[in-house]
Write an enzyme that holds these catalytic residues in place. Structure first.
Site, PDB file in Angstrom:
ATOM      1  N   ASP A  56     -12.389  -7.466  -7.125  1.00 11.42           N
ATOM      2  CA  ASP A  56     -11.214  -8.159  -6.601  1.00 11.42           C
ATOM      3  C   ASP A  56     -11.045  -7.960  -5.099  1.00 11.42           C
ATOM      4  OD1 ASP A  56     -10.633  -9.184  -9.063  1.00 11.42           O
ATOM      5  OD2 ASP A  56      -9.079  -7.717  -9.547  1.00 11.42           O
ATOM      6  N   ALA A  83       9.231   2.782  -6.739  1.00 10.58           N
ATOM      7  CA  ALA A  83      10.006   4.021  -6.929  1.00 10.58           C
ATOM      8  C   ALA A  83      11.306   3.968  -6.134  1.00 10.58           C
ATOM      9  CB  ALA A  83       9.168   5.241  -6.522  1.00 10.58           C
TER      10      ALA A  83
END
Length: 304
Positions: A88, A222
């Protein structure tokens, strides 16, 4: 019209007007894996049809193949088809190069399963035959452009503002059309294209977005604030990311590459690039089939 294995396609996405689509092939190689046998496959195929094979000079010299060594500009303006040989990361690099030219990109998986790749190595000759005979479709992929200070960068997956080691968290205000919308405090803020929705953004809890959608996805990584949801903006809306006074210094990444840094008070201007790259599809799998396989998505739970 028929697909690359001879099966009938349901709609003619590309009208067959002439044979011999490929006059010049451009190769982009994985920076470390040995791709010489696969490159030789392309060279043999091209030699039999009188077409040219171009490769970036540094990559061609590394593996000692018969491809003609050229610079980026010559390859992107001359090639009818760009072939990515790798995973990728190589595919994203090839798509960034393709944004400077007109050629569609064929992804060939070399090694582990590549989410963006269309074919594996054994399927390459048949895929080239199909493309040369116009038996393929093109999937348009949008990009994202970021400008901060004197730096300008383009990505196909995402632009990320990332907390630097030893620094405070990333505190970033999102402005849409010049108006304040929401502020995030997090380890990182990911601005992803629909292509990038299945990468870093997905791992941070963001949604999967169809590549047919046009817009930018903002996902906190987060998050430390009450608002921790992703936001999806339409393609025409202007986006500014302002680093707030209580933020630490932040690194800026484009498709995983470190491209600079910003500090409190700096603003990153982000713009969607429609149709930044075009990817070859051969009627083999849909986006949702590839996503299901790559992301190991299970079916809906059945009631007991």
């Amino acid at each position: 019209m028929r697909d690359w294995k001879g099966a009938a396609l349901s709609r003619p996405d590309i009208e067959v007007t002439r044979m011999g689509f490929i006059g010049t092939v451009g190769l982009v190689l994985h920076p470390e894996r040995t791709s010489a046998p696969t490159v030789e496959t392309v060279v043999r195929w091209s030699r039999a049809r009188g077409t040219k094979v171009l490769g970036l000079a540094a990559e061609v010299s590394r593996i000692g193949c018969e491809a003609i060594p050229v610079g980026v500009e010559e390859m992107t303006t001359s090639a009818d088809l760009l072939i990515s040989l790798g995973g990728d990361g190589t595919m994203l690099r090839t798509m960034r190069l393709a944004a400077k030219g007109h050629a569609p990109v064929l992804g060939v998986n070399v090694g582990r399963l590549g989410f963006l790749a269309e074919v594996d190595i054994p399927e390459l000759p048949a895929a080239l035959d199909a493309i040369d005979a116009h038996r393929f479709t093109v999937e348009v992929r949008s990009g994202v452009h970021a400008r901060f200070g004197t730096v300008e960068e383009t990505a196909l997956n995402d632009i990320v503002l990332l907390r630097s080691p030893g620094q405070r968290s990333a505190a970033v205000a999102v402005r849409v059309q010049g108006q304040p919308f929401v502020a995030y405090t997090a380890d990182a803020i990911v601005t992803a294209t629909p292509t990038g929705s299945t990468a870093y953004s997905f791992s941070a809890g963001g949604p999967i977005v169809s590549p047919n959608a046009e817009g930018l996805l903002i996902t906190p990584v987060a998050p430390h604030a009450a608002f921790n949801r992703s936001v999806f903006l339409s393609s025409g809306e202007r986006l500014d990311l302002e680093v707030l006074p209580h933020s630490g210094d932040l690194a800026v990444e484009a498709d995983g590459r470190l491209v600079g840094g910003v500090a409190p008070g700096d603003v990153v201007e982000v713009t969607m690039l429609p149709a930044a790259a075009r990817v070859v599809r051969l009627g083999r799998t849909t986006f949702y089939q590839r996503a299901q396989r790559k992301l190991r998505l299970a079916g809906s739970a059945e009631p007991g």
